[in-house]
Scaffold this active site. Structure first.
Site, PDB file in Angstrom:
ATOM      1  N   ARG A  15       7.458   7.673  -7.321  1.00  0.00           N
ATOM      2  CA  ARG A  15       6.367   8.257  -6.548  1.00  0.00           C
ATOM      3  C   ARG A  15       6.051   7.396  -5.338  1.00  0.00           C
ATOM      4  O   ARG A  15       6.408   6.226  -5.270  1.00  0.00           O
ATOM      5  CB  ARG A  15       5.107   8.383  -7.409  1.00  0.00           C
ATOM      6  CG  ARG A  15       5.246   9.280  -8.611  1.00  0.00           C
ATOM      7  CD  ARG A  15       3.921   9.477  -9.335  1.00  0.00           C
ATOM      8  NE  ARG A  15       3.334   8.211  -9.739  1.00  0.00           N
ATOM      9  CZ  ARG A  15       2.036   7.918  -9.661  1.00  0.00           C
ATOM     10  NH1 ARG A  15       1.197   8.786  -9.142  1.00  0.00           N
ATOM     11  NH2 ARG A  15       1.585   6.752 -10.064  1.00  0.00           N
ATOM     12  N   ASP A  61       7.630  -0.624 -18.511  1.00  0.00           N
ATOM     13  CA  ASP A  61       6.487  -1.316 -17.930  1.00  0.00           C
ATOM     14  C   ASP A  61       6.980  -2.671 -17.425  1.00  0.00           C
ATOM     15  O   ASP A  61       7.390  -3.527 -18.218  1.00  0.00           O
ATOM     16  CB  ASP A  61       5.409  -1.499 -18.995  1.00  0.00           C
ATOM     17  CG  ASP A  61       4.172  -2.221 -18.494  1.00  0.00           C
ATOM     18  OD1 ASP A  61       4.210  -2.798 -17.387  1.00  0.00           O
ATOM     19  OD2 ASP A  61       3.165  -2.238 -19.224  1.00  0.00           O
ATOM     20  N   ASN A  89       8.504  -2.927  -6.250  1.00  0.00           N
ATOM     21  CA  ASN A  89       7.550  -2.062  -5.567  1.00  0.00           C
ATOM     22  C   ASN A  89       6.392  -1.624  -6.447  1.00  0.00           C
ATOM     23  O   ASN A  89       5.325  -1.294  -5.936  1.00  0.00           O
ATOM     24  CB  ASN A  89       8.304  -0.814  -5.069  1.00  0.00           C
ATOM     25  CG  ASN A  89       7.366   0.330  -4.738  1.00  0.00           C
ATOM     26  OD1 ASN A  89       6.732   0.351  -3.682  1.00  0.00           O
ATOM     27  ND2 ASN A  89       7.266   1.297  -5.651  1.00  0.00           N
ATOM     28  N   TYR A 157      -9.753  -6.475  -0.128  1.00  0.00           N
ATOM     29  CA  TYR A 157      -9.369  -6.178  -1.514  1.00  0.00           C
ATOM     30  C   TYR A 157      -8.976  -7.501  -2.165  1.00  0.00           C
ATOM     31  O   TYR A 157      -7.807  -7.882  -2.199  1.00  0.00           O
ATOM     32  CB  TYR A 157      -8.190  -5.207  -1.549  1.00  0.00           C
ATOM     33  CG  TYR A 157      -8.482  -3.836  -0.992  1.00  0.00           C
ATOM     34  CD1 TYR A 157      -9.319  -2.962  -1.675  1.00  0.00           C
ATOM     35  CD2 TYR A 157      -7.917  -3.410   0.199  1.00  0.00           C
ATOM     36  CE1 TYR A 157      -9.586  -1.686  -1.180  1.00  0.00           C
ATOM     37  CE2 TYR A 157      -8.168  -2.147   0.700  1.00  0.00           C
ATOM     38  CZ  TYR A 157      -9.000  -1.281   0.015  1.00  0.00           C
ATOM     39  OH  TYR A 157      -9.264  -0.032   0.499  1.00  0.00           O
ATOM     40  N   LYS A 164      -0.756 -10.439  -4.135  1.00  0.00           N
ATOM     41  CA  LYS A 164       0.375 -10.328  -3.219  1.00  0.00           C
ATOM     42  C   LYS A 164       0.650 -11.668  -2.528  1.00  0.00           C
ATOM     43  O   LYS A 164       1.802 -11.988  -2.210  1.00  0.00           O
ATOM     44  CB  LYS A 164       0.099  -9.240  -2.181  1.00  0.00           C
ATOM     45  CG  LYS A 164       0.111  -7.827  -2.743  1.00  0.00           C
ATOM     46  CD  LYS A 164       1.472  -7.425  -3.262  1.00  0.00           C
ATOM     47  CE  LYS A 164       1.520  -5.954  -3.635  1.00  0.00           C
ATOM     48  NZ  LYS A 164       2.855  -5.534  -4.127  1.00  0.00           N
ATOM     49  N   THR A 195       1.163   8.877   3.713  1.00  0.00           N
ATOM     50  CA  THR A 195       0.122   8.663   2.708  1.00  0.00           C
ATOM     51  C   THR A 195       0.825   8.493   1.370  1.00  0.00           C
ATOM     52  O   THR A 195       1.831   9.137   1.100  1.00  0.00           O
ATOM     53  CB  THR A 195      -0.847   9.859   2.630  1.00  0.00           C
ATOM     54  OG1 THR A 195      -1.352  10.172   3.904  1.00  0.00           O
ATOM     55  CG2 THR A 195      -1.997   9.573   1.678  1.00  0.00           C
TER      56      THR A 195
END
Length: 254
Positions: A15, A61, A89, A157, A164, A195
């Site tokens: 996705r 996972d 990713n 954030y 990261k 998006t």
């Protein structure tokens, strides 16, 4: 090694940005492992699109070491060759919604730990699981997806950006250790993308504000960032390692 000779694991590859990265490698003829955690139907649809002879969907996972080892073994068995290329990713559950983010007063270690596991731990797990195969063939490419929020915390954030940042540090230290094995480790850092599922919660005015601050006067798409990822897997990047390439339309530098 040419891209069409590589076996590429794309974590969270069914996705959003991961889907576009999987498509980009499929377009270039790679053998693509579309990893997913819950998106079985989306992964199956993508494999049909890419072709079952060149792609396989594998659940796992990436914060679970046993599941990562299992999916690496299944990929090797399916294609008859080891994984040579990892695109880290997958994103721990997160929404880019400034109004919904934890404020400094409410931020908890659990918030941070969730993102650290999804970024740094997952990256370490996938790399460790694939190392024997990479060393066997004398070639490896690890590309980690980062963020330009290090340089431009337009929305702070805290948990996501801290995780990261840790992944960038690990990118550089792994690059220093693994270069002798013919393995490069790099990062591609996007900004807000237009998006993905994660950025769908972002108000339109935020997209417009970011676009107005870029030389290109637009927000980068997932497909555009995916093309930059291809560079680090290609022969043209063979002398590049430990680097962080920012792909955000020129919004930030360095």
């Amino acid at each position: 090694m040419r891209i069409d000779e590589q076996v590429v694991l794309v974590t969270g590859g069914a996705r959003g940005l991961g889907k576009e990265i999987s498509r980009a490698f499929g377009r270039e003829g790679a053998f693509v492992v579309v990893n997913y955690r819950r998106s079985a139907d989306a992964a199956a649809d993508l494999v049909r699109e890419l072709g079952a002879d060149r792609a396989v969907a594998l659940q796992g996972d990436v914060t679970n070491d046993d599941e990562v080892r299992s999916l690496v073994e299944k990929a090797h068995s399916h294609f008859g060759r080891p994984i040579t290329t990892i695109i880290n990713n997958a994103l721990a559950d997160f929404e880019f919604n400034g109004d919904g983010r934890p404020s400094p007063d409410a931020l908890t270690w659990d918030d941070l730990d969730r993102q650290f596991r999804g970024a740094a731990k997952a990256m370490l797990s996938t790399t460790q699981a694939a190392l024997p195969g990479m060393r066997e063939v004398g070639f490896g490419r690890v590309v980690n997806i980062g963020t330009n929020l290090f340089q431009h915390p337009v929305v702070p954030y805290h948990d996501y950006t801290a995780a990261k940042a840790a992944a960038l540090s690990l990118t550089r230290t792994l690059a220093a250790d693994l270069g002798k094995d013919g393995i490069t480790v790099n990062m591609v850092s996007g900004g807000l993308l237009r998006t993905t599922d994660a950025s769908a919660a972002t108000p339109e005015e935020v997209f417009d504000l970011i676009a107005s601050g870029t030389p290109l006067r637009r927000v980068v798409t997932p497909a555009e960032l995916a093309d930059a990822v291809l560079f680090f897997a290609s022969p043209w990047s063979r002398a590049v390692t430990g680097q962080n390439l920012i792909v955000d339309g020129g919004l930030v530098n360095g």
